[in-house]
Motif scaffolding. Structure first.
Motif, PDB file in Angstrom:
ATOM      1  N   ARG A  30       0.827  -1.209   0.000  1.00 29.78           N
ATOM      2  CA  ARG A  30       0.000   0.000   0.000  1.00 29.78           C
ATOM      3  C   ARG A  30       0.857   1.252   0.000  1.00 29.78           C
ATOM      4  O   ARG A  30       0.590   2.200  -0.726  1.00 29.78           O
ATOM      5  CB  ARG A  30      -0.928  -0.003   1.204  1.00 29.78           C
ATOM      6  N   ALA A  33       2.232   1.698  -3.367  1.00 32.84           N
ATOM      7  CA  ALA A  33       1.235   2.196  -4.307  1.00 32.84           C
ATOM      8  C   ALA A  33       1.035   3.697  -4.134  1.00 32.84           C
ATOM      9  O   ALA A  33       0.940   4.446  -5.118  1.00 32.84           O
ATOM     10  CB  ALA A  33      -0.087   1.467  -4.097  1.00 32.84           C
ATOM     11  N   VAL A  36       3.974   5.464  -5.699  1.00 31.55           N
ATOM     12  CA  VAL A  36       3.900   5.510  -7.171  1.00 31.55           C
ATOM     13  C   VAL A  36       2.942   6.603  -7.615  1.00 31.55           C
ATOM     14  O   VAL A  36       3.243   7.399  -8.509  1.00 31.55           O
ATOM     15  CB  VAL A  36       3.447   4.137  -7.741  1.00 31.55           C
ATOM     16  N   LYS A  37       1.795   6.689  -6.955  1.00 30.51           N
ATOM     17  CA  LYS A  37       0.803   7.709  -7.318  1.00 30.51           C
ATOM     18  C   LYS A  37       1.328   9.118  -7.057  1.00 30.51           C
ATOM     19  O   LYS A  37       1.078  10.039  -7.818  1.00 30.51           O
ATOM     20  CB  LYS A  37      -0.480   7.523  -6.496  1.00 30.51           C
ATOM     21  N   MET A  41       1.723  11.982  -9.775  1.00 27.73           N
ATOM     22  CA  MET A  41       1.056  13.273  -9.654  1.00 27.73           C
ATOM     23  C   MET A  41       2.052  14.414  -9.897  1.00 27.73           C
ATOM     24  O   MET A  41       1.767  15.368 -10.608  1.00 27.73           O
ATOM     25  CB  MET A  41       0.468  13.376  -8.244  1.00 27.73           C
TER      26      MET A  41
ATOM     27  N   PRO B 110      -7.207   8.845 -13.870  1.00 26.79           N
ATOM     28  CA  PRO B 110      -7.722   7.873 -12.915  1.00 26.79           C
ATOM     29  C   PRO B 110      -8.251   8.562 -11.668  1.00 26.79           C
ATOM     30  O   PRO B 110      -7.670   9.520 -11.183  1.00 26.79           O
ATOM     31  CB  PRO B 110      -6.501   7.013 -12.589  1.00 26.79           C
ATOM     32  N   ALA B 112      -8.159   7.729  -8.782  1.00 25.59           N
ATOM     33  CA  ALA B 112      -7.257   7.624  -7.637  1.00 25.59           C
ATOM     34  C   ALA B 112      -6.417   8.878  -7.437  1.00 25.59           C
ATOM     35  O   ALA B 112      -6.059   9.216  -6.318  1.00 25.59           O
ATOM     36  CB  ALA B 112      -6.351   6.424  -7.810  1.00 25.59           C
ATOM     37  N   LEU B 113      -6.111   9.572  -8.531  1.00 30.24           N
ATOM     38  CA  LEU B 113      -5.274  10.752  -8.414  1.00 30.24           C
ATOM     39  C   LEU B 113      -6.007  11.842  -7.637  1.00 30.24           C
ATOM     40  O   LEU B 113      -5.422  12.547  -6.832  1.00 30.24           O
ATOM     41  CB  LEU B 113      -4.903  11.226  -9.822  1.00 30.24           C
ATOM     42  N   LEU B 116      -6.032  10.977  -4.024  1.00 32.15           N
ATOM     43  CA  LEU B 116      -4.741  11.257  -3.413  1.00 32.15           C
ATOM     44  C   LEU B 116      -4.592  12.749  -3.141  1.00 32.15           C
ATOM     45  O   LEU B 116      -4.114  13.155  -2.082  1.00 32.15           O
ATOM     46  CB  LEU B 116      -3.613  10.756  -4.322  1.00 32.15           C
ATOM     47  N   LEU B 170      -6.776   7.310   3.194  1.00 31.31           N
ATOM     48  CA  LEU B 170      -7.230   6.644   1.976  1.00 31.31           C
ATOM     49  C   LEU B 170      -8.011   5.373   2.294  1.00 31.31           C
ATOM     50  O   LEU B 170      -8.936   5.006   1.579  1.00 31.31           O
ATOM     51  CB  LEU B 170      -6.033   6.320   1.076  1.00 31.31           C
ATOM     52  N   MET B 186      -8.425   3.536  -1.389  1.00 31.26           N
ATOM     53  CA  MET B 186      -7.203   2.742  -1.340  1.00 31.26           C
ATOM     54  C   MET B 186      -7.197   1.709  -2.457  1.00 31.26           C
ATOM     55  O   MET B 186      -6.182   1.489  -3.095  1.00 31.26           O
ATOM     56  CB  MET B 186      -7.102   2.053   0.031  1.00 31.26           C
ATOM     57  N   ILE B 189      -6.352   3.364  -5.657  1.00 31.78           N
ATOM     58  CA  ILE B 189      -4.936   3.734  -5.655  1.00 31.78           C
ATOM     59  C   ILE B 189      -4.095   2.511  -6.009  1.00 31.78           C
ATOM     60  O   ILE B 189      -3.176   2.583  -6.833  1.00 31.78           O
ATOM     61  CB  ILE B 189      -4.490   4.232  -4.262  1.00 31.78           C
ATOM     62  N   LEU B 190      -4.420   1.409  -5.390  1.00 27.11           N
ATOM     63  CA  LEU B 190      -3.660   0.180  -5.633  1.00 27.11           C
ATOM     64  C   LEU B 190      -3.778  -0.228  -7.099  1.00 27.11           C
ATOM     65  O   LEU B 190      -2.789  -0.565  -7.748  1.00 27.11           O
ATOM     66  CB  LEU B 190      -4.159  -0.954  -4.737  1.00 27.11           C
ATOM     67  N   ALA B 192      -4.566   1.690  -9.684  1.00 25.90           N
ATOM     68  CA  ALA B 192      -3.927   2.663 -10.555  1.00 25.90           C
ATOM     69  C   ALA B 192      -2.407   2.536 -10.480  1.00 25.90           C
ATOM     70  O   ALA B 192      -1.715   2.644 -11.488  1.00 25.90           O
ATOM     71  CB  ALA B 192      -4.354   4.076 -10.178  1.00 25.90           C
ATOM     72  N   ALA B 193      -1.902   2.286  -9.287  1.00 19.72           N
ATOM     73  CA  ALA B 193      -0.458   2.154  -9.126  1.00 19.72           C
ATOM     74  C   ALA B 193       0.040   0.941  -9.901  1.00 19.72           C
ATOM     75  O   ALA B 193       1.110   0.964 -10.503  1.00 19.72           O
ATOM     76  CB  ALA B 193      -0.091   2.026  -7.654  1.00 19.72           C
TER      77      ALA B 193
END
Lengths: 68, 201
Positions: A30, A33, A36-37, A41, B110, B112-113, B116, B170, B186, B189-190, B192-193
């Protein structure tokens, strides 16, 4: 086989399963991840074309500085 | 007195080298400014101000040292000195965060961005900037400490607290948005990552 050490973090909320090997691996994934995001960004903006304004301002300052 | 220009200076090889390096840093300054302000327009104003401050202070910069860290420090100082002057900044931060979300209204982007960004916005400022510098900007703890003008240990603890808080937010969905079930942020995010790491070069 359980892991009895690691994790200086003692703040496991009640009800949350104790961190065994799988739990640690999951937490690591997690965090990875999120990392990475986060980079994505940031890089998204880094990869945007730079607005002309930036270079214009710098050029004007340069000319001013060199007495043009 | 005030309002007069500094005496003209002949262009030097140093100036040219400095300028070249500074230009190469503009994209990074824009990105850092974006994370501090949360607003693209305000961020570019900030990045331009920082760029010009760096240019004006070029005599005090020693070529060959870390110009990226130096310019980031200038940008950060600029941000906080402006912020101190602005009494309704906390209000603006919130509005800027909302605007940013609207601004990235790209169907391909995505979800997820956005999650975040929202989660980042809930972090205390000093944790957010530490995490961005180390986790996204590629700075070593020592460099981030230099930029934030604090101890290395302070940066480490801020980054660590930021990571934990971010993950918790998250996972809980600690910010109300569209009423989706906890843990969705979360999960996205997972996912997308995963996608990103497979296409990352």
């Amino acid at each position: 086989m359980a892991i009895f050490f690691t994790m200086t973090d003692k703040s496991n909320p009640p009800g949350k399963p104790a961190k065994d090997g799988a739990g640690l691996e999951e937490a690591r994934l997690r965090q990875q991840a999120i990392g990475v995001k986060l980079r994505h960004m940031f890089d998204e903006v880094v990869n945007e074309p730079v607005p002309d304004e930036f270079l214009d301002i710098l050029r004007r300052a340069d000319e001013r500085g060199s007495g043009a | 007195m005030s309002g007069t220009n500094p005496p003209p200076k002949p262009p030097s090889a140093d100036d040219n080298a400095f300028k070249k390096e500074l230009v190469a840093l503009i994209p990074h300054l824009r990105a850092f400014a974006r994370t501090l302000t949360g607003d693209p327009t305000a961020a570019d104003d900030l990045a331009q101000d920082a760029m010009m401050k760096a240019w004006d202070a070029r005599a005090s910069y020693q070529m060959g040292t870390n110009m990226k860290a130096w310019t980031f420090m200038i940008l950060r100082n600029q941000f906080y000195s402006e912020k101190r002057r602005s009494w309704r900044q906390s209000q603006l931060d919130q509005e800027a965060a909302e605007r940013t979300l609207v601004a990235v209204d790209d169907p391909e982007s995505p979800v997820a961005l956005d999650e975040l960004r929202l989660a980042l916005a809930t972090l205390p400022e000093e944790q957010r900037e530490a995490l961005i510098l180390v986790g996204a900007g590629g700075f070593a703890y020592e460099e981030a400490a230099e930029i934030c003008q604090c101890a290395v240990g302070t940066v480490k603890s801020r980054v660590s607290r930021a990571r934990k808080a971010l993950q918790a937010t998250l996972e809980k969905g600690g910010y109300a948005r569209d009423g989706r079930a906890a843990g969705d942020a979360m999960r996205s995010i997972l996912a997308a990552a995963d996608r990103l790491s497979s296409v990352r070069n």
